[in-house]
Scaffold this motif. Structure first.
Motif, PDB file in Angstrom:
ATOM      1  N   LYS A 111       3.707  13.554   2.185  1.00 36.95           N
ATOM      2  CA  LYS A 111       4.992  13.082   1.650  1.00 36.95           C
ATOM      3  C   LYS A 111       5.369  11.835   2.435  1.00 36.95           C
ATOM      4  O   LYS A 111       5.871  11.919   3.553  1.00 36.95           O
ATOM      5  N   LEU A 112       5.092  10.684   1.850  1.00 32.23           N
ATOM      6  CA  LEU A 112       5.249   9.439   2.591  1.00 32.23           C
ATOM      7  C   LEU A 112       6.700   8.963   2.607  1.00 32.23           C
ATOM      8  O   LEU A 112       7.279   8.681   1.563  1.00 32.23           O
ATOM      9  N   LYS A 113       7.269   8.875   3.808  1.00 30.73           N
ATOM     10  CA  LYS A 113       8.613   8.335   3.917  1.00 30.73           C
ATOM     11  C   LYS A 113       8.751   7.289   5.034  1.00 30.73           C
ATOM     12  O   LYS A 113       9.744   6.590   5.119  1.00 30.73           O
ATOM     13  N   ILE A 162       0.850  -1.196   0.000  1.00 34.60           N
ATOM     14  CA  ILE A 162       0.000   0.000   0.000  1.00 34.60           C
ATOM     15  C   ILE A 162       0.885   1.247   0.000  1.00 34.60           C
ATOM     16  O   ILE A 162       0.662   2.199  -0.753  1.00 34.60           O
ATOM     17  N   PHE A 163       1.907   1.226   0.846  1.00 29.96           N
ATOM     18  CA  PHE A 163       2.857   2.343   0.943  1.00 29.96           C
ATOM     19  C   PHE A 163       3.519   2.597  -0.416  1.00 29.96           C
ATOM     20  O   PHE A 163       3.577   3.731  -0.898  1.00 29.96           O
ATOM     21  N   ASP A 164       4.004   1.527  -1.054  1.00 24.28           N
ATOM     22  CA  ASP A 164       4.663   1.660  -2.365  1.00 24.28           C
ATOM     23  C   ASP A 164       3.713   2.230  -3.410  1.00 24.28           C
ATOM     24  O   ASP A 164       4.104   3.038  -4.253  1.00 24.28           O
ATOM     25  N   GLY A 165       2.443   1.827  -3.320  1.00 22.32           N
ATOM     26  CA  GLY A 165       1.449   2.296  -4.279  1.00 22.32           C
ATOM     27  C   GLY A 165       1.132   3.780  -4.158  1.00 22.32           C
ATOM     28  O   GLY A 165       0.597   4.382  -5.079  1.00 22.32           O
ATOM     29  N   LEU A 166       1.473   4.362  -3.002  1.00 20.85           N
ATOM     30  CA  LEU A 166       1.181   5.784  -2.782  1.00 20.85           C
ATOM     31  C   LEU A 166       2.394   6.685  -3.019  1.00 20.85           C
ATOM     32  O   LEU A 166       2.329   7.890  -2.792  1.00 20.85           O
ATOM     33  N   GLN A 167       3.499   6.109  -3.464  1.00 18.36           N
ATOM     34  CA  GLN A 167       4.725   6.888  -3.600  1.00 18.36           C
ATOM     35  C   GLN A 167       4.618   8.026  -4.626  1.00 18.36           C
ATOM     36  O   GLN A 167       5.309   9.028  -4.520  1.00 18.36           O
ATOM     37  N   LEU A 168       3.736   7.854  -5.600  1.00 16.31           N
ATOM     38  CA  LEU A 168       3.575   8.907  -6.613  1.00 16.31           C
ATOM     39  C   LEU A 168       2.816  10.103  -6.058  1.00 16.31           C
ATOM     40  O   LEU A 168       2.866  11.192  -6.605  1.00 16.31           O
TER      41      LEU A 168
END
Length: 220
Positions: free
Chosen positions: A186-188, A173-179
């Motif tokens: 700003k997801l880190k 889910i986290f990877d899918g929101l990177q864009l």
């Protein structure tokens, strides 16, 4: 082993990119100060009143993380000093944090809590709720919060495969929101893993672990 020894032992096993939150709920200030003297600066509490009391008594270079479930009417008591709120699971709560942050002339960092466990009792957003929150106009307008990552709690079970599956689900889910990189999102950070499963969580992509009993001993 002492609190300081436990802490240093755990820190020595953590990769550089992983942040340790020492979960200090119910522990006295003397215990926290022992961890502080050993270099720990990030503490996690699950009750706002207890966290506020400790904040008043302890050095001001500490980052306080609220890791428990947050009631909207309590947000105002921590808005002045909290560094990160882990368990944000509704638009309503986010709006209250934004409002109280504004009153204190701050931007408060938050993690969105995602429901990844099979247990019904755990709080968190499902993927549909997450998508609708992030795309809502109300969210876009908030200027005093910043979503810096996601948090999730695995099912309380001895089945390592199930825990791993849930951790990897959160990572995907986290990877899918990177864009999605907006002014207030700003997801880190992926906060997952506790005393019993933090090594597995790190293998699955965690960048923040919440460890209590392995540092401070079991709660009374």
């Amino acid at each position: 082993m002492s609190i300081a020894q436990n802490l240093l032992k755990i820190k020595s096993t953590l990769p550089k990119h992983v942040t340790l939150v020492a979960v200090s709920k119910t522990k006295p200030v003397t215990d926290l100060m022992e961890a502080y003297e050993a270099g720990q600066r990030i503490f996690g509490e699950n009750k706002i009143q207890e966290m506020s009391e400790k904040w008043e008594q302890m050095p001001k270079d500490i980052q306080w993380h609220m890791i428990g479930h947050v009631q909207t009417n309590k947000v105002k008591f921590m808005a002045q000093f909290v560094s990160l709120i882990h368990g944000v699971d509704s638009l309503k709560l986010l709006q209250e944090i934004n409002k109280q942050a504004q009153k204190n002339n701050r931007v408060i960092d938050c993690l969105l809590q995602i429901h990844i466990a099979e247990e019904e009792t755990k709080f968190g957003l499902d993927e549909e709720e997450l998508a609708s929150l992030l795309s809502s106009s109300e969210f876009m307008e908030m200027k005093n919060i910043r979503i810096v990552g996601l948090m999730g709690m695995a099912t309380f079970t001895d089945n390592r495969n199930q825990i791993k599956k849930e951790f990897l689900h959160l990572k995907s889910i986290f990877d899918g929101l990177q864009l999605l990189q907006t002014e207030n999102c700003k997801l880190k950070t992926i906060s997952m893993g506790m005393s019993g499963d933090y090594q597995l969580a790190i293998e699955c992509g965690s960048t923040m672990v919440r460890i209590g009993s392995s540092i401070f001993g079991n709660r009374n």
